[in-house]
Write a protein that holds these residues in place. Sequence first.
Motif, PDB file in Angstrom:
ATOM      1  N   PHE A   1      52.527  45.893  40.108  1.00 10.87           N
ATOM      2  CA  PHE A   1      51.698  45.633  38.927  1.00 10.87           C
ATOM      3  C   PHE A   1      50.232  45.969  39.207  1.00 10.87           C
ATOM      4  O   PHE A   1      49.543  46.564  38.372  1.00 10.87           O
ATOM      5  N   ILE A   2      49.779  45.592  40.394  1.00 11.59           N
ATOM      6  CA  ILE A   2      48.389  45.881  40.771  1.00 11.59           C
ATOM      7  C   ILE A   2      48.169  47.393  40.841  1.00 11.59           C
ATOM      8  O   ILE A   2      47.213  47.934  40.282  1.00 11.59           O
ATOM      9  N   ALA A   3      49.102  48.074  41.518  1.00  8.60           N
ATOM     10  CA  ALA A   3      48.986  49.527  41.652  1.00  8.60           C
ATOM     11  C   ALA A   3      49.032  50.196  40.287  1.00  8.60           C
ATOM     12  O   ALA A   3      48.287  51.144  40.006  1.00  8.60           O
ATOM     13  N   SER A   4      49.884  49.689  39.416  1.00  6.42           N
ATOM     14  CA  SER A   4      50.048  50.293  38.106  1.00  6.42           C
ATOM     15  C   SER A   4      48.777  50.113  37.259  1.00  6.42           C
ATOM     16  O   SER A   4      48.349  51.033  36.565  1.00  6.42           O
TER      17      SER A   4
ATOM     18  N   PRO B   1      39.822  45.812  42.746  1.00  7.07           N
ATOM     19  CA  PRO B   1      40.722  44.648  42.782  1.00  7.07           C
ATOM     20  C   PRO B   1      40.116  43.508  43.582  1.00  7.07           C
ATOM     21  O   PRO B   1      39.592  43.721  44.673  1.00  7.07           O
ATOM     22  N   GLY B   2      40.150  42.314  43.028  1.00  7.19           N
ATOM     23  CA  GLY B   2      39.722  41.126  43.764  1.00  7.19           C
ATOM     24  C   GLY B   2      40.914  40.525  44.495  1.00  7.19           C
ATOM     25  O   GLY B   2      41.942  41.169  44.670  1.00  7.19           O
ATOM     26  N   LYS B   3      40.781  39.276  44.895  1.00  5.88           N
ATOM     27  CA  LYS B   3      41.884  38.634  45.624  1.00  5.88           C
ATOM     28  C   LYS B   3      42.885  38.016  44.660  1.00  5.88           C
ATOM     29  O   LYS B   3      42.503  37.249  43.775  1.00  5.88           O
TER      30      LYS B   3
ATOM     31  N   ILE C   1      47.178  35.177  39.516  1.00  2.00           N
ATOM     32  CA  ILE C   1      46.054  35.707  38.738  1.00  2.00           C
ATOM     33  C   ILE C   1      45.173  36.525  39.675  1.00  2.00           C
ATOM     34  O   ILE C   1      44.983  36.159  40.837  1.00  2.00           O
ATOM     35  N   MET C   2      44.677  37.624  39.176  1.00  2.00           N
ATOM     36  CA  MET C   2      43.881  38.520  40.012  1.00  2.00           C
ATOM     37  C   MET C   2      42.778  39.157  39.182  1.00  2.00           C
ATOM     38  O   MET C   2      43.054  39.737  38.133  1.00  2.00           O
TER      39      MET C   2
END
Lengths: 154, 154
Positions: free
Chosen positions: A9-12, A27-29, A136-137
């Motif tokens: 999901f992050i990569a997308s 991107p944060g943590k 959550i990011m």
Amino acid sequence: MNVEFINPFIASLTNVLKTMAQTELKPGKPKKKSDTIAHGDVSGMIGLVGESIQGSLSITFEESLALEIMHRMLGEKPTEIDDDVSDMVGEIANMVCGGAKLALAEHGHEFGMATPIVVSGKNHSINHLVDGPKMIMPFTHECGTAYLEICFNK
Amino acid sequence: MNVEFINPFIASLTNVLKTMAQTELKPGKPKKKSDTIAHGDVSGMIGLVGESIQGSLSITFEESLALEIMHRMLGEKPTEIDDDVSDMVGEIANMVCGGAKLALAEHGHEFGMATPIVVSGKNHSINHLVDGPKMIMPFTHECGTAYLEICFNK
């Protein structure tokens, strides 16, 4: 919820915004959502349903960032969140989720996607009701912050 | 979207609020959503995914009505929409959708439900992104108005 599930999901999200809107988000943590609340002005949400899993995804944008992405994707820059911005946020949610779905299917995690819902309203907050961990990011940009939230009941 | 598909949701909403909160909502006229926009303060949303269908449901409450239902269901009356009210609205959406799902399964319409998402924020609006008809229906009460929205891509 393990990293194998979250990373696609992050990569997308970073990929969709880079290729569709020439926008690099930092991107944060990722955090387990407990007290952390995403406040934003426009959110795209999608329900996820698999054989044995249920979940939900949301991507929340601050107005300034949503308008900048609109400008970069479509060349228009409205002064506030209108129907076109709302549609764009829903499409972004759809593309992000679709990209992650493909990647996860390769690892045997299959789920179906509901149609997106977009909520517009100054400084709203989101509560995913799931009996499981919520992630959550934050993603930051000079124009504002976006929040990705994903949760599954496993 | 035909009446056979809509009616179980309407019946389920009035039934859930009657039995769980002793609250009689007066159903208004269902309309195809085009310009009609539901504005409210707290919304429960659920994604729907079947073999060949996708869709989404939302139930939006004005704050005054949500607080009154909270009072009648749980005996507490917070002065504003807090986490407990948000959870209650998600549970209502879940029960309404679950009731309609059972009724529709009897007629051969099967779908899975995603986990609920609740959005809180003064006077937000909702945009269901679906390639198909969208139904919106107001429910009135002396304490305020609720809006039920359902859409499917068929």
